[in-house]
Design a protein around this motif. Sequence first.
Motif, PDB file in Angstrom:
ATOM      1  N   LEU A   1       0.821  -0.934  -0.248  1.00 25.48           N
ATOM      2  CA  LEU A   1       0.107   0.220   0.271  1.00 25.48           C
ATOM      3  C   LEU A   1       0.727   1.218   0.314  1.00 25.48           C
ATOM      4  O   LEU A   1       0.154   2.102  -1.016  1.00 25.48           O
ATOM      5  N   ALA A   2       1.858   1.089   0.595  1.00 27.87           N
ATOM      6  CA  ALA A   2       2.953   2.139   1.093  1.00 27.87           C
ATOM      7  C   ALA A   2       3.650   2.121  -0.843  1.00 27.87           C
ATOM      8  O   ALA A   2       3.800   4.107  -1.343  1.00 27.87           O
ATOM      9  N   ALA A   3       3.971   0.723  -1.442  1.00 30.45           N
ATOM     10  CA  ALA A   3       4.314   1.676  -2.961  1.00 30.45           C
ATOM     11  C   ALA A   3       3.095   2.519  -3.523  1.00 30.45           C
ATOM     12  O   ALA A   3       3.587   2.997  -4.393  1.00 30.45           O
ATOM     13  N   ARG A   4       2.171   1.736  -3.560  1.00 33.27           N
ATOM     14  CA  ARG A   4       0.764   2.720  -4.698  1.00 33.27           C
ATOM     15  C   ARG A   4       1.101   3.763  -4.333  1.00 33.27           C
ATOM     16  O   ARG A   4       0.751   4.732  -5.354  1.00 33.27           O
ATOM     17  N   SER A   5       1.030   4.505  -3.077  1.00 31.52           N
ATOM     18  CA  SER A   5       1.381   6.250  -2.618  1.00 31.52           C
ATOM     19  C   SER A   5       2.972   6.955  -2.975  1.00 31.52           C
ATOM     20  O   SER A   5       2.815   7.519  -4.038  1.00 31.52           O
TER      21      SER A   5
ATOM     22  N   GLY B   1       8.698   0.346  -5.819  1.00 30.61           N
ATOM     23  CA  GLY B   1       8.765  -0.891  -5.875  1.00 30.61           C
ATOM     24  C   GLY B   1       9.291  -1.577  -5.167  1.00 30.61           C
ATOM     25  O   GLY B   1      10.087  -0.656  -4.033  1.00 30.61           O
ATOM     26  N   SER B   2       9.205  -2.899  -4.621  1.00 32.90           N
ATOM     27  CA  SER B   2      10.444  -3.104  -3.280  1.00 32.90           C
ATOM     28  C   SER B   2      10.378  -4.787  -3.510  1.00 32.90           C
ATOM     29  O   SER B   2       9.855  -5.106  -4.550  1.00 32.90           O
TER      30      SER B   2
ATOM     31  N   VAL C   1       8.914  -9.647  -5.736  1.00 30.36           N
ATOM     32  CA  VAL C   1       8.980  -8.486  -5.759  1.00 30.36           C
ATOM     33  C   VAL C   1       7.591  -7.788  -6.502  1.00 30.36           C
ATOM     34  O   VAL C   1       7.030  -7.973  -7.477  1.00 30.36           O
ATOM     35  N   GLU C   2       7.532  -6.590  -5.661  1.00 30.29           N
ATOM     36  CA  GLU C   2       5.848  -5.751  -6.219  1.00 30.29           C
ATOM     37  C   GLU C   2       6.002  -4.541  -6.746  1.00 30.29           C
ATOM     38  O   GLU C   2       7.142  -3.541  -6.225  1.00 30.29           O
ATOM     39  N   THR C   3       5.948  -4.210  -7.954  1.00 30.79           N
ATOM     40  CA  THR C   3       5.840  -2.617  -8.135  1.00 30.79           C
ATOM     41  C   THR C   3       4.776  -2.112  -8.879  1.00 30.79           C
ATOM     42  O   THR C   3       4.252  -2.870  -9.404  1.00 30.79           O
ATOM     43  N   PRO C   4       4.524  -1.317  -7.882  1.00 32.44           N
ATOM     44  CA  PRO C   4       2.682  -0.334  -8.907  1.00 32.44           C
ATOM     45  C   PRO C   4       2.368  -0.098  -9.920  1.00 32.44           C
ATOM     46  O   PRO C   4       3.701   0.292 -11.024  1.00 32.44           O
ATOM     47  N   VAL C   5       1.714   0.015 -10.792  1.00 29.66           N
ATOM     48  CA  VAL C   5       1.245  -0.107 -12.549  1.00 29.66           C
ATOM     49  C   VAL C   5      -0.229   1.253 -12.113  1.00 29.66           C
ATOM     50  O   VAL C   5      -0.840   1.121 -11.685  1.00 29.66           O
ATOM     51  N   TYR C   6       0.364   2.207 -13.276  1.00 35.86           N
ATOM     52  CA  TYR C   6      -0.751   3.863 -13.263  1.00 35.86           C
ATOM     53  C   TYR C   6      -0.544   3.214 -15.160  1.00 35.86           C
ATOM     54  O   TYR C   6      -0.535   3.113 -15.866  1.00 35.86           O
ATOM     55  N   ARG C   7      -1.853   3.504 -15.030  1.00 38.01           N
ATOM     56  CA  ARG C   7      -1.859   3.843 -16.398  1.00 38.01           C
ATOM     57  C   ARG C   7      -2.019   5.181 -16.938  1.00 38.01           C
ATOM     58  O   ARG C   7      -1.086   5.698 -16.359  1.00 38.01           O
ATOM     59  N   GLY C   8      -1.097   4.636 -18.387  1.00 43.13           N
ATOM     60  CA  GLY C   8      -0.319   6.020 -19.220  1.00 43.13           C
ATOM     61  C   GLY C   8       0.836   4.792 -18.789  1.00 43.13           C
ATOM     62  O   GLY C   8       2.028   5.532 -19.941  1.00 43.13           O
TER      63      GLY C   8
ATOM     64  N   PRO D   1       1.047  11.578  -4.555  1.00 45.22           N
ATOM     65  CA  PRO D   1       0.839  10.876  -4.630  1.00 45.22           C
ATOM     66  C   PRO D   1      -0.812  10.418  -4.385  1.00 45.22           C
ATOM     67  O   PRO D   1      -1.600   9.362  -4.570  1.00 45.22           O
ATOM     68  N   ALA D   2      -1.493  11.952  -4.081  1.00 45.08           N
ATOM     69  CA  ALA D   2      -2.981  11.167  -4.585  1.00 45.08           C
ATOM     70  C   ALA D   2      -3.183  10.719  -6.528  1.00 45.08           C
ATOM     71  O   ALA D   2      -4.257  10.565  -6.273  1.00 45.08           O
ATOM     72  N   ALA D   3      -2.697  11.458  -7.089  1.00 45.55           N
ATOM     73  CA  ALA D   3      -2.465  11.098  -8.805  1.00 45.55           C
ATOM     74  C   ALA D   3      -2.248   9.638  -8.750  1.00 45.55           C
ATOM     75  O   ALA D   3      -3.105   9.262  -9.664  1.00 45.55           O
ATOM     76  N   ARG D   4      -1.351   9.533  -8.110  1.00 48.05           N
ATOM     77  CA  ARG D   4      -0.856   7.886  -8.341  1.00 48.05           C
ATOM     78  C   ARG D   4      -1.778   7.255  -7.839  1.00 48.05           C
ATOM     79  O   ARG D   4      -2.484   5.945  -8.173  1.00 48.05           O
ATOM     80  N   ARG D   5      -2.709   7.125  -6.649  1.00 50.31           N
ATOM     81  CA  ARG D   5      -3.457   6.658  -5.794  1.00 50.31           C
ATOM     82  C   ARG D   5      -4.689   6.670  -7.146  1.00 50.31           C
ATOM     83  O   ARG D   5      -5.687   5.423  -7.389  1.00 50.31           O
ATOM     84  N   SER D   6      -4.791   7.862  -8.072  1.00 49.64           N
ATOM     85  CA  SER D   6      -6.139   7.694  -9.311  1.00 49.64           C
ATOM     86  C   SER D   6      -6.153   6.609 -10.029  1.00 49.64           C
ATOM     87  O   SER D   6      -6.904   6.139 -10.173  1.00 49.64           O
TER      88      SER D   6
END
Length: 763
Positions: free
Chosen positions: A156-160, A164-165, A179-186, A193-198
Amino acid sequence: MGSSMRAASAVARGDGQKARRELTLSSAEITADIQLSIQHEQDLVVALQAFLAGMPNATNAAFLAWARSMHVMQRYPELLGWGEAVIVPASRLAAFAASATAHPVGRLGPGGSFQVVPPGRRPYYCFIRLDEGRTAADAPPAGFDFCTGDVGAVNLAARSSGKGSYIPVTMGTTTSLSVETPVYRGGSVPPSPAARRSAFIGWAGMGIVPKVVLDRVLADHPDMAVTLRYGAGTSAIAFRAGSAPPGAATTTIRLHNGWSIETSGAVARAGWFANANAFGPLLGGIALSVLLGALVYVLGTGRSRANELVRQRTEELRHQALHDALTGLPNRALVLDRMEQMLVRARRNQLAVAVLFIDLDEFKGVNDTLGHKAGDDLLAAVGARLAGAVRAGDTVGRLGGDEFVVLVEGTSLTAGAEVVAEKLLLVLSTPFTLPASDVPLYLTASIGIATGDRAQPEELLRDADIALYQAKAAGRQRVVVFSPAMHSAIEHRHQLEVDLHLALDAGQFFLLYQPMIDLGTRLFTGVEALLRWDHPERGVVMPDEFIPELEASGLIVAVGAWVLEEACRQGAAWQAMGYRIAISVNVSGRQLALDRIADDVRRAVVASGLDPGQLVLELTETTLMDDVDAAVARLAPLRALGVRLAVDDFGTGYSSLAYLRRFPIDVLKIDRSFVSGIADSRESAALVHTLVQLGKVLGLETVAEGVEDDNQRLRLQAEHVDTGQGFLFSRPLDAAAVGRLLERSAAQREATSPIEEPVAEEA
């Protein structure tokens, strides 16, 4: 650097320090190899990020196809599994569980159930949506919640944070490196952080067996050991490989976020380096500092490199992900996105909108006769024609196979959606010229239309698909507009299918038996087994309500095998009591189309002990005529088993007389529609006469279905029909009532009086 220089000066004080340099250099080499392995896996993470950013709605089948095309499991032997995890709010838990049960990605619980691990009610959960595992046993539980404990806090910290971790994850007795890496649109990391969560899509993740990496690294260092150690939060995990001799010296390199690499090896008492080489430890220290810096960079700050690679690859993948490769038209993902925009515009500007779902009629015949290349050429030509027939602001997309969709809004609908549909049918009616065909191809299509607002674009597309289903059922080149009643019918059918899947295992099916009577002697000679369904809520369901769904879903194969087994078992029980009567069982077209039909019949006869000559398999005329050659090939082994074969509903098909001699048939069953009209229709009477004469010429027994009154019976007797079946003689009976009938029939063998069986309640 200063410490390295001081260490270099100290070498002159004794040769014993030289061995320390050897250990330092070996540790540097091991650290470098580990760093290279991590970077190798980081490349895989980047590829997965790009795939998920370009195809956020990809199915697990699409993911597996992509993963296997890259031979990931062969190239990464340390990989336990990899895929995507997503956040599931508590409000969507039931829907996710139903989907995961129907199309499992991870391991399900006892009885195929979806169980949250660890159990408990939470505001949201993090479950695997896409997964490829090395083996089925390696797959995590479908309901494993990655948002619990230390793992969840890191994810959850990585999402914001966008970073990765590398964290250890324990499932059962197995601990792997996750190995966990957040993925975002685009594909890129949003700035705040707010834009990342969105913009968050999910986590690209993989499970690694560290020992495989460590063993590979130690291949050139047989006398050393390495430990990759983690200690953060409540976790303390160590991954070890290799073995060092007693008294070995140890070097520890501390990384970040609780990780460290510990190497152990022997320190010799004398070395072969002279004091003049005191610069060796200095060089070793410099090399180790550089390698450690590189490792920390990969583990800690390598996200910028990864994001740059993702940005470079995303655009190409995005186009591939949003467009059909064959026609270049928008695919399902892009169509749904444009539908969502269309609905927003419609609500804002009070515009009319419509979705036209198009399916080509008899397209399979093109592939079968001209080949798949010709089929692809035709689909590309159809897409081009449809795109040229609509206005610039409208959308034409291909959903797959021979299914296309057209999105129409605003002024395009001035004359109505049905007018647009008729225009599209007219455009497709012009013959197509293909290189693979010497003659023009004529094509027809069916179209389902859905109009008006919906909460989600999927609902509008679903309703158009429902209307298309109705159009296909009504015939070729039809246009049907969706109505709410259609949706209710589909929901009813879906619920029926779900209930039918449970019915067989729950023992809800049962058989009734309708007696057959020798019209000459009026004696009881056999029964036809009839399937019934005792639904726990609806009561007894008649076959015309559920048999079509059994056929459509393919469940008829398993249910048909059960009917064979049960009918043969009951027939064998009557046989053991001394009653030798014919047992007729219906065989569906789905059953006859499979090679297993002969095995199912053989198994039922052998297991029950029934004389095969007492079993009659009934097949409809249309089933036999669907593929004559295949039917003849599958009937031969059935006949070889000693069972008899009957054509049911005879006279309702076409070209029957020309093909009848090819089938190894014993019995003709005259359809009830002709029997009911024998008394007042010259055509029906003439047809019955013809069928009976045909049966006599071919040496076949004739059976009349649906005999309901004495007038029909007398006329059938006059035509010398062998056997009758219908309510005049008896309604379908349960096994106990048939047993009583058998007792009375045995007592009447020397008499000619008709059977006086009370009419049983039909289930």
